[in-house]
Design an enzyme around this catalytic site. Sequence first.
Site, mmCIF file in Angstrom:
data_model
loop_
_atom_site.group_PDB
_atom_site.id
_atom_site.type_symbol
_atom_site.label_atom_id
_atom_site.label_comp_id
_atom_site.label_asym_id
_atom_site.label_seq_id
_atom_site.Cartn_x
_atom_site.Cartn_y
_atom_site.Cartn_z
ATOM 1 N N TRP A 58 -5.162 59.828 -60.107
ATOM 2 C CA TRP A 58 -5.329 60.903 -59.117
ATOM 3 C C TRP A 58 -6.775 61.405 -59.157
ATOM 4 C CZ3 TRP A 58 -1.739 61.781 -55.600
ATOM 5 C CH2 TRP A 58 -1.869 62.906 -54.784
ATOM 6 N N ASP B 11 -13.061 67.886 -53.447
ATOM 7 C CA ASP B 11 -12.876 69.149 -52.719
ATOM 8 C C ASP B 11 -11.430 69.625 -52.839
ATOM 9 O OD1 ASP B 11 -12.473 66.684 -51.155
ATOM 10 O OD2 ASP B 11 -11.737 68.049 -49.620
ATOM 11 N N GLU C 241 -8.992 67.114 -51.915
ATOM 12 C CA GLU C 241 -8.929 65.933 -52.768
ATOM 13 C C GLU C 241 -9.401 64.664 -52.077
ATOM 14 O OE1 GLU C 241 -4.577 66.385 -53.777
ATOM 15 O OE2 GLU C 241 -5.409 67.265 -55.580
ATOM 16 N N GLU D 58 4.116 71.478 -45.035
ATOM 17 C CA GLU D 58 2.678 71.495 -45.333
ATOM 18 C C GLU D 58 1.839 71.599 -44.073
ATOM 19 O OE1 GLU D 58 0.269 68.515 -48.031
ATOM 20 O OE2 GLU D 58 0.585 67.655 -46.039
HETATM 21 C C1 BGC Z 1 -3.780 68.952 -50.623
HETATM 22 C C2 BGC Z 1 -4.152 69.787 -51.826
HETATM 23 C C3 BGC Z 1 -2.897 70.316 -52.479
HETATM 24 C C4 BGC Z 1 -1.917 69.201 -52.771
HETATM 25 C C5 BGC Z 1 -0.589 69.714 -53.272
HETATM 26 C C6 BGC Z 1 -2.842 67.865 -51.059
HETATM 27 O O1 BGC Z 1 -2.503 67.078 -49.961
HETATM 28 O O2 BGC Z 1 -4.927 68.397 -50.031
HETATM 29 O O3 BGC Z 1 -4.963 70.865 -51.433
HETATM 30 O O4 BGC Z 1 -3.247 70.975 -53.661
HETATM 31 O O5 BGC Z 1 -1.684 68.453 -51.605
HETATM 32 O O6 BGC Z 1 -0.033 70.634 -52.374
#
Ligand code: BGC
Length: 374
Positions: free
Chosen positions: A99, A151, A154, A305
Amino acid sequence: MERILRFQHDSGAFVASPDFAQYNFCWLRDGSFTAYALDRAGHAEAAGRFHNWCASSIDRATPLIAAALDRLSAGLDVDPGAMPPARFSLEGAVVDDDWPNFQVDGYGTWLWSLYQHLQVTGTLALSPGLAAAVKATASYLAAFGMSPCFDVWEEDGRSVHTATLGCVYAGLRSAAVMLGDDALAGQAEVVRASVLGQGRRDGYFRKSDHNEDVDGALLWLGVPFGVVDVHEPAFAETVTRIMAELDLAGGLRRNPADTYYGGGAWPVLTASLGWYYVSIDDIGAADRCLSWIEARFDEEGRLGEQFGGEARDPRSYAAWAQRWGPPAADLLWSHAMYIVLATELFARRPPLVDGAPGPVPPVSNDRRQTMDNK
Ligand code: BGC
């Protein structure tokens, strides 16, 4: 709220999403905002359990922090693959996988969230376990808080991200107070100077030192991290650009180039926008953000999300769906930011006029009900 409490692991961790296998971990970033929401909504005990979980998880990652500091003292380059993780198993273990773990923002956001928690609970002294983790985290941020890293989304591991600097600033400032360490306050100012320097170009705050776009996470520079005043012209211009480039039917996308599940609009960011609107007293606009989120809860009370990506960019959506299945239908961080915005709006109810409680607008009553049930 109910779902956050239900999905808090016995360890104190918050699973990022209970229904999406890739998110079956606890991120410092998501969890810290979630604990903050719990504190705001009167669930400080649950927030405290999360902070204790962070302390013991970070304790387990301390050898990684020590090794990174040793490499720095020896003049060696950062090894991104060996940095302390962005996310842990729910039991608090460092997960050995590929990761993109080098993300300093979560460590800053944790320190900020912990300090907020101490204020809410009126706690003056850190427990020994918390103190050790705060010290380790602060020294990690003081050393690496301005390094290129991944960032908050990610995606880009080679840049210095302006929103990440905001999280680091808030974390160092919080640690400075919690530890009574002026040097950390000084370091926070160095980070702030970088936000105002390389982070601010042509009258607005840019995504990173390699990317002139805006990003929804830049909103946090104003609220909650207070790196800049929300009325500062460059911040106002940043919000104008965010609205012009990232609005998707009332919700907010992450950044113009986002293709993750079609790059839909995120409740996390729509709530952040609403939080900003509250800070500039535009309650109507904040209310519209809250309504946008409320319309996205499903019948079971889940809040996903992101929304709208499948119509905005069907090909990208399909590519991600093929890779990882449908996007997270229930994200605890989405719930958390909804709660933060709702509590901000409750706090702006009409003032007392004659010593008796002022009239509560019916919409707020409904929302209190909705919030408690979620
Ligand atoms: C997001 C992150 C988040 C993670 C878990 C990712 O897709 O970009 O900001 O921390 O998911 O929710």
